[in-house]
Design a protein around this motif. Structure first.
Motif, PDB file in Angstrom:
ATOM      1  N   ASP A  72       0.933  -1.266   0.137  1.00 45.64           N
ATOM      2  CA  ASP A  72      -0.187   0.078   0.191  1.00 45.64           C
ATOM      3  C   ASP A  72       0.281   0.507  -0.347  1.00 45.64           C
ATOM      4  O   ASP A  72       1.910   0.781   0.692  1.00 45.64           O
ATOM      5  CB  ASP A  72      -0.672   0.202   1.223  1.00 45.64           C
ATOM      6  CG  ASP A  72      -1.290   0.921   0.960  1.00 45.64           C
ATOM      7  OD1 ASP A  72      -2.258   2.034   0.245  1.00 45.64           O
ATOM      8  OD2 ASP A  72      -2.398   2.010   2.808  1.00 45.64           O
ATOM      9  N   ALA A  73       0.388   1.976  -1.199  1.00 48.90           N
ATOM     10  CA  ALA A  73       1.204   3.117  -0.897  1.00 48.90           C
ATOM     11  C   ALA A  73       2.589   3.706  -1.680  1.00 48.90           C
ATOM     12  O   ALA A  73       3.475   4.135  -2.057  1.00 48.90           O
ATOM     13  CB  ALA A  73       1.304   4.349   0.468  1.00 48.90           C
ATOM     14  N   LEU A  74       2.816   2.119  -1.955  1.00 47.68           N
ATOM     15  CA  LEU A  74       4.539   2.015  -2.970  1.00 47.68           C
ATOM     16  C   LEU A  74       4.181   1.648  -4.343  1.00 47.68           C
ATOM     17  O   LEU A  74       4.616   1.812  -4.975  1.00 47.68           O
ATOM     18  CB  LEU A  74       4.810   0.531  -1.475  1.00 47.68           C
ATOM     19  CG  LEU A  74       5.592   1.585  -0.993  1.00 47.68           C
ATOM     20  CD1 LEU A  74       6.199   0.376  -0.010  1.00 47.68           C
ATOM     21  CD2 LEU A  74       7.159   2.549  -0.906  1.00 47.68           C
ATOM     22  N   SER A  75       3.027   0.478  -4.379  1.00 49.56           N
ATOM     23  CA  SER A  75       2.605   0.146  -5.390  1.00 49.56           C
ATOM     24  C   SER A  75       1.744   0.030  -5.821  1.00 49.56           C
ATOM     25  O   SER A  75      -0.053   0.022  -5.043  1.00 49.56           O
ATOM     26  CB  SER A  75       3.116  -1.400  -5.318  1.00 49.56           C
ATOM     27  OG  SER A  75       4.896  -1.887  -5.277  1.00 49.56           O
ATOM     28  N   ASP A  76       0.831   0.112  -7.426  1.00 46.36           N
ATOM     29  CA  ASP A  76      -0.534   0.244  -8.233  1.00 46.36           C
ATOM     30  C   ASP A  76      -0.167  -1.237  -9.027  1.00 46.36           C
ATOM     31  O   ASP A  76      -1.217  -1.193 -10.140  1.00 46.36           O
ATOM     32  CB  ASP A  76      -0.953   1.380  -8.089  1.00 46.36           C
ATOM     33  CG  ASP A  76      -0.106   2.466  -9.267  1.00 46.36           C
ATOM     34  OD1 ASP A  76       0.930   1.465 -10.156  1.00 46.36           O
ATOM     35  OD2 ASP A  76      -0.343   3.463  -9.691  1.00 46.36           O
TER      36      ASP A  76
END
Length: 315
Positions: free
Chosen positions: A103-107
């Motif tokens: 979460d908040a690092l990768s999509d």
């Protein structure tokens, strides 16, 4: 004051506490050549253990972050290995886990499983069965909610050269003329016996083991992993897949099939393209046929795609 050696020491987590030396996003970060057993269930209905070689990646979308949490990717794969079967549904869930654990690092997330898949294949005539091995790569990608599933299978088959067959027939005609020239009447039994000798069949066309590499984009609506369906589509199109259990009657039938399915590399590619174009299970495809020449020191190759806009490119 005496130091309490029993107090737990908090271990540093550089990936979350440190900043990147040089800021910037990265397309993919992760691991390759992960060796792990999996239980797979495909459309032949049999759950079986396979040995996989895995690549697992997420993107690094936060430019300030030091890195991703590779252990979280590995542990998600380990849980799949121990507790579930590898199916289309579990593959989709795995990709979701890769992203939610970052979460908040990768999509975006990517995973691929390379393995050998064995199928029981019937002999051509004798009624026997034997194991055939098919190299498979199953790939999943989740990009900002957009799911992409790909299946690649390699199928070995025999290809007999049409040009070589025509030249062999000419030599047989020449031998026939030389043997029976000038005879007003030719006895059927004499010709029949002569055709069964090496003097009668003085030449044979050359053939070679060949490989069809096929990649397909899977329809999201599929419930089963279509390994068997793709293998059978390829083999039914080409007509001459290599065999497992073989008795004499099977070998003779294999020779007949080769004689009735003479193929240049272009012919094999067009057969496959026609078959794959008819399938509703595959949104897109890429194919490469490789004739491992017995006459030439080089291979003959043909490559083609479905031609979907934004889809597979030949290279």
């Amino acid at each position: 004051m005496t130091e309490n050696l029993n107090m737990p020491t908090k271990m540093p987590d550089v990936a979350t506490s440190a900043k990147a030396q040089v800021t910037g996003t990265l397309d993919w970060v992760g691991m390759s050549n992960i060796e792990m057993p999996m239980t797979i269930k495909a459309d032949d209905g049999q759950a079986r253990q396979i040995s996989t070689r895995i690549e697992a990646f997420v993107n690094l979308a936060e430019p300030q972050a030091k890195g991703i949490h590779m252990s979280r990717l590995y542990l998600a794969l380990d849980k799949l290995s121990l507790e579930q079967e590898l199916t289309l549904q579990s593959l989709k869930a795995l990709l979701d886990t890769f992203i939610s654990s970052h979460d908040a690092l990768s999509d975006r997330a990517h995973v691929s499983f390379a393995f050998d898949y064995h199928l029981r294949r019937p002999a051509l005539l004798s009624g026997n069965h034997g194991w055939r091995n098919y190299p498979v790569v199953l790939t999943g990608r989740l990009d900002k909610g957009q799911l992409d599933l790909e299946l690649k299978v390699d199928v070995a088959y025999s290809s007999t050269c049409p040009c070589s067959a025509a030249l062999a027939r000419q030599l047989i005609q020449d031998a026939f003329e030389a043997k029976f020239h000038g005879q007003q009447q030719i006895d059927l039994d004499t010709v029949h016996q002569w055709l069964g000798t090496t003097s009668g069949i003085v030449a044979t066309p050359h053939s070679q083991r060949s490989i069809a590499e096929v990649k397909v984009k899977l329809n999201d609506a599929l419930n089963e992993l279509p390994i068997l369906a793709l293998v059978e589509a390829i083999e039914n199109a080409l007509k001459t897949p290599v065999q497992a259990a073989v008795k004499r009657e099977d070998e003779q039938e294999f020779a007949r099939l080769n004689g009735q399915n003479l193929m240049f590399v272009e012919d094999a590619a067009r057969r496959l393209k026609h078959t794959l174009d008819q399938s509703e299970s595959f949104n897109d495809f890429w194919l490469r046929v490789n004739h491992l020449e017995s006459l030439h020191a080089h291979d003959a190759v043909a490559v083609d795609t479905k031609g979907v806009e934004g889809g597979y490119q030949p290279y």
